[in-house]
Design a protein around this motif. Structure first.
Motif, PDB file in Angstrom:
ATOM      1  N   ARG A  88       0.853  -1.178   0.000  1.00 57.44           N
ATOM      2  CA  ARG A  88       0.000   0.000   0.000  1.00 57.44           C
ATOM      3  C   ARG A  88       0.893   1.234   0.000  1.00 57.44           C
ATOM      4  O   ARG A  88       1.725   1.411   0.881  1.00 57.44           O
ATOM      5  CB  ARG A  88      -0.924   0.011   1.236  1.00 57.44           C
ATOM      6  CG  ARG A  88      -1.933  -1.125   1.226  1.00 57.44           C
ATOM      7  CD  ARG A  88      -2.909  -1.007   0.076  1.00 57.44           C
ATOM      8  NE  ARG A  88      -3.817  -2.154  -0.006  1.00 57.44           N
ATOM      9  CZ  ARG A  88      -3.642  -3.201  -0.799  1.00 57.44           C
ATOM     10  NH1 ARG A  88      -2.551  -3.255  -1.575  1.00 57.44           N
ATOM     11  NH2 ARG A  88      -4.511  -4.182  -0.832  1.00 57.44           N
ATOM     12  N   GLY A  89       0.729   2.062  -1.017  1.00 55.90           N
ATOM     13  CA  GLY A  89       1.591   3.221  -1.150  1.00 55.90           C
ATOM     14  C   GLY A  89       1.218   4.036  -2.366  1.00 55.90           C
ATOM     15  O   GLY A  89       0.046   4.051  -2.780  1.00 55.90           O
ATOM     16  N   LYS A  90       2.197   4.684  -2.968  1.00 52.67           N
ATOM     17  CA  LYS A  90       1.951   5.521  -4.139  1.00 52.67           C
ATOM     18  C   LYS A  90       3.189   5.527  -5.033  1.00 52.67           C
ATOM     19  O   LYS A  90       4.301   5.188  -4.595  1.00 52.67           O
ATOM     20  CB  LYS A  90       1.614   6.950  -3.712  1.00 52.67           C
ATOM     21  CG  LYS A  90       2.731   7.642  -2.924  1.00 52.67           C
ATOM     22  CD  LYS A  90       2.306   9.032  -2.475  1.00 52.67           C
ATOM     23  CE  LYS A  90       3.420   9.702  -1.670  1.00 52.67           C
ATOM     24  NZ  LYS A  90       3.029  11.075  -1.243  1.00 52.67           N
ATOM     25  N   TRP A  91       3.001   5.896  -6.277  1.00 51.58           N
ATOM     26  CA  TRP A  91       4.107   6.033  -7.218  1.00 51.58           C
ATOM     27  C   TRP A  91       4.660   7.442  -7.147  1.00 51.58           C
ATOM     28  O   TRP A  91       3.904   8.415  -7.217  1.00 51.58           O
ATOM     29  CB  TRP A  91       3.634   5.722  -8.638  1.00 51.58           C
ATOM     30  CG  TRP A  91       3.303   4.274  -8.848  1.00 51.58           C
ATOM     31  CD1 TRP A  91       2.068   3.703  -8.833  1.00 51.58           C
ATOM     32  CD2 TRP A  91       4.237   3.217  -9.099  1.00 51.58           C
ATOM     33  NE1 TRP A  91       2.163   2.351  -9.055  1.00 51.58           N
ATOM     34  CE2 TRP A  91       3.481   2.020  -9.231  1.00 51.58           C
ATOM     35  CE3 TRP A  91       5.623   3.152  -9.236  1.00 51.58           C
ATOM     36  CZ2 TRP A  91       4.073   0.784  -9.483  1.00 51.58           C
ATOM     37  CZ3 TRP A  91       6.216   1.922  -9.494  1.00 51.58           C
ATOM     38  CH2 TRP A  91       5.445   0.760  -9.611  1.00 51.58           C
ATOM     39  N   VAL A  92       5.975   7.566  -6.995  1.00 51.44           N
ATOM     40  CA  VAL A  92       6.619   8.877  -6.886  1.00 51.44           C
ATOM     41  C   VAL A  92       7.734   8.980  -7.924  1.00 51.44           C
ATOM     42  O   VAL A  92       8.341   7.977  -8.324  1.00 51.44           O
ATOM     43  CB  VAL A  92       7.202   9.106  -5.470  1.00 51.44           C
ATOM     44  CG1 VAL A  92       6.098   9.085  -4.424  1.00 51.44           C
ATOM     45  CG2 VAL A  92       8.278   8.067  -5.144  1.00 51.44           C
ATOM     46  N   TYR A  93       8.004  10.185  -8.350  1.00 53.49           N
ATOM     47  CA  TYR A  93       9.071  10.423  -9.320  1.00 53.49           C
ATOM     48  C   TYR A  93      10.430  10.184  -8.667  1.00 53.49           C
ATOM     49  O   TYR A  93      10.672  10.593  -7.542  1.00 53.49           O
ATOM     50  CB  TYR A  93       8.998  11.856  -9.851  1.00 53.49           C
ATOM     51  CG  TYR A  93      10.127  12.207 -10.794  1.00 53.49           C
ATOM     52  CD1 TYR A  93      10.085  11.832 -12.135  1.00 53.49           C
ATOM     53  CD2 TYR A  93      11.249  12.901 -10.337  1.00 53.49           C
ATOM     54  CE1 TYR A  93      11.119  12.138 -12.997  1.00 53.49           C
ATOM     55  CE2 TYR A  93      12.295  13.219 -11.196  1.00 53.49           C
ATOM     56  CZ  TYR A  93      12.230  12.833 -12.518  1.00 53.49           C
ATOM     57  OH  TYR A  93      13.260  13.136 -13.362  1.00 53.49           O
TER      58      TYR A  93
ATOM     59  N   LEU B 236      -2.989  -3.861  -6.795  1.00 49.73           N
ATOM     60  CA  LEU B 236      -3.357  -2.447  -6.752  1.00 49.73           C
ATOM     61  C   LEU B 236      -2.271  -1.555  -7.347  1.00 49.73           C
ATOM     62  O   LEU B 236      -2.562  -0.663  -8.161  1.00 49.73           O
ATOM     63  CB  LEU B 236      -3.655  -2.025  -5.315  1.00 49.73           C
ATOM     64  CG  LEU B 236      -4.104  -0.571  -5.128  1.00 49.73           C
ATOM     65  CD1 LEU B 236      -5.417  -0.318  -5.876  1.00 49.73           C
ATOM     66  CD2 LEU B 236      -4.266  -0.239  -3.649  1.00 49.73           C
ATOM     67  N   LEU B 237      -1.039  -1.768  -6.968  1.00 45.19           N
ATOM     68  CA  LEU B 237       0.031  -0.903  -7.461  1.00 45.19           C
ATOM     69  C   LEU B 237       0.190  -1.027  -8.972  1.00 45.19           C
ATOM     70  O   LEU B 237       0.590  -0.071  -9.652  1.00 45.19           O
ATOM     71  CB  LEU B 237       1.349  -1.192  -6.736  1.00 45.19           C
ATOM     72  CG  LEU B 237       2.018  -2.554  -6.899  1.00 45.19           C
ATOM     73  CD1 LEU B 237       2.996  -2.562  -8.061  1.00 45.19           C
ATOM     74  CD2 LEU B 237       2.738  -2.957  -5.620  1.00 45.19           C
ATOM     75  N   SER B 238      -0.141  -2.196  -9.524  1.00 51.48           N
ATOM     76  CA  SER B 238      -0.078  -2.383 -10.973  1.00 51.48           C
ATOM     77  C   SER B 238      -1.282  -1.740 -11.667  1.00 51.48           C
ATOM     78  O   SER B 238      -1.151  -1.218 -12.782  1.00 51.48           O
ATOM     79  CB  SER B 238      -0.010  -3.871 -11.311  1.00 51.48           C
ATOM     80  OG  SER B 238       1.122  -4.476 -10.736  1.00 51.48           O
ATOM     81  N   GLN B 239      -2.443  -1.777 -11.017  1.00 52.40           N
ATOM     82  CA  GLN B 239      -3.614  -1.113 -11.580  1.00 52.40           C
ATOM     83  C   GLN B 239      -3.351   0.375 -11.802  1.00 52.40           C
ATOM     84  O   GLN B 239      -3.820   0.956 -12.787  1.00 52.40           O
ATOM     85  CB  GLN B 239      -4.815  -1.285 -10.647  1.00 52.40           C
ATOM     86  CG  GLN B 239      -5.461  -2.655 -10.699  1.00 52.40           C
ATOM     87  CD  GLN B 239      -6.622  -2.753  -9.716  1.00 52.40           C
ATOM     88  OE1 GLN B 239      -6.485  -2.442  -8.526  1.00 52.40           O
ATOM     89  NE2 GLN B 239      -7.766  -3.197 -10.195  1.00 52.40           N
TER      90      GLN B 239
END
Length: 312
Positions: free
Chosen positions: A51-56, A269-272
């Motif tokens: 559970r997290g987010k994509w960051v640059y 989820l992270l792939s979605q």
């Protein structure tokens, strides 16, 4: 240690009608908390790494596509002149902890003399090639041997005795030709004899049984587009509009009943979120491809999470 790799959808849904699947979801809700707690324990104390987010991250990607000899043309988006490159620059950041940086040399030392097998379809192929490139980038001069034959591929890092194998199959159970035609034998896994003697098995059930075509519908992320075509950024919302696939709950229920310990690498989820990570038209694939992933790309994060689970 057994590992189950779960991709975007779960083939267990094949055995359920929509009504049955929803009933299974309701029945299985209480199993989720136990599964998540187990994942946190195995993958880093109190942190849920899924559970997290994509960051640059300007340091990404983790390897150069032009120096990895293992990338298949099906996934080699840069070779096929994909014009945008921002999709290469996103790193997965869990909400409550930081992931370990991948160290290919440490991986080879830890698994010296071991055999690791990926079992599954083209997404297992995607993940196997990703791990091969990630390791190779750390030891570019290491001696390797690549052997391919019907349904089986093997990459050996000769100086370490580490063998990465891929067993290609769309089914975990057997198919037999009978008078009525080809029959899926749900109680037969004779093909499993090929998995014997492995030190680690990574299964992928993927999404053939819920696959609805080449499109990843834009409605999944509240967009008007009908496919992944022209997508250049991840979905940045916290809650994915399409929600969790019913099959994800079903597989948690099934795993909760397995006597032998199985670790769920919960990458759904992270792939979605990564609607930008597909090859689209920039590969050898004939037509629009919204199912597989560019390399370098999202499968590198799957392997980074695998690394975190193994090294925590």
């Amino acid at each position: 240690m057994g590992l189950l790799f779960k991709a975007l959808f779960i083939s267990a849904l094949f055995f359920l009608s929509h009504h049955q699947a929803r009933a299974a979801v309701q029945e299985a809700e209480h199993h989720l908390n136990a599964s998540v707690s187990a994942a946190r324990k195995l993958a880093g104390g109190g942190c849920n790494i899924f559970r997290g987010k994509w960051v640059y991250d300007a340091s990404y990607p983790l390897y150069d596509f032009s120096t990895c000899p293992f990338i298949d043309d099906e996934f080699n988006c840069l070779k096929y002149k994909r014009p945008d490159t921002m999709y290469l620059k996103y790193r997965w950041q869990p909400f409550s902890c930081n992931l370990q940086r991948f160290n290919g040399l440490a991986f080879l030392e830890k698994f010296r003399g071991k055999k690791i097998m990926f079992v599954g379809d083209s997404l297992s192929f995607n993940m196997w090639q990703s791990l091969s490139c990630m390791i190779h980038s750390w030891v570019p001069k290491a001696r390797t041997s690549l052997i391919k034959r019907e349904g089986l591929a093997e990459l050996i890092f000769l100086d370490y005795g580490v063998r990465l194998l891929l067993y290609r199959t769309p089914y975990l159970v057997d198919i037999e030709n009978q008078k009525v035609g080809r029959v899926l034998k749900l109680d037969s896994i004779r093909n499993g004899n090929s998995w014997r003697g492995m030190d680690m098995l990574i299964f992928n059930s993927w999404h053939w049984w819920t696959h609805t075509g080449r499109s990843q519908p834009g409605r999944d992320w509240n967009a008007a587009s009908k496919s992944c075509k022209s997508e250049t950024q991840p979905y940045f919302g916290i809650k994915y509009p399409a929600g969790t696939p019913s099959a994800s709950v079903v597989v948690n229920k099934v795993l909760s009943r397995i006597k032998k310990p199985v670790y769920l690498l919960d990458i759904t989820l992270l792939s979605q979120y990564r609607k930008d990570g597909h090859p689209t038209y920039y590969s050898r694939h004939n037509g629009l491809d919204c199912s597989h992933w560019c390399l370098p790309g999202v499968p590198d994060t799957w392997n980074l999470l695998l690394y975190s689970a193994l090294f925590s």
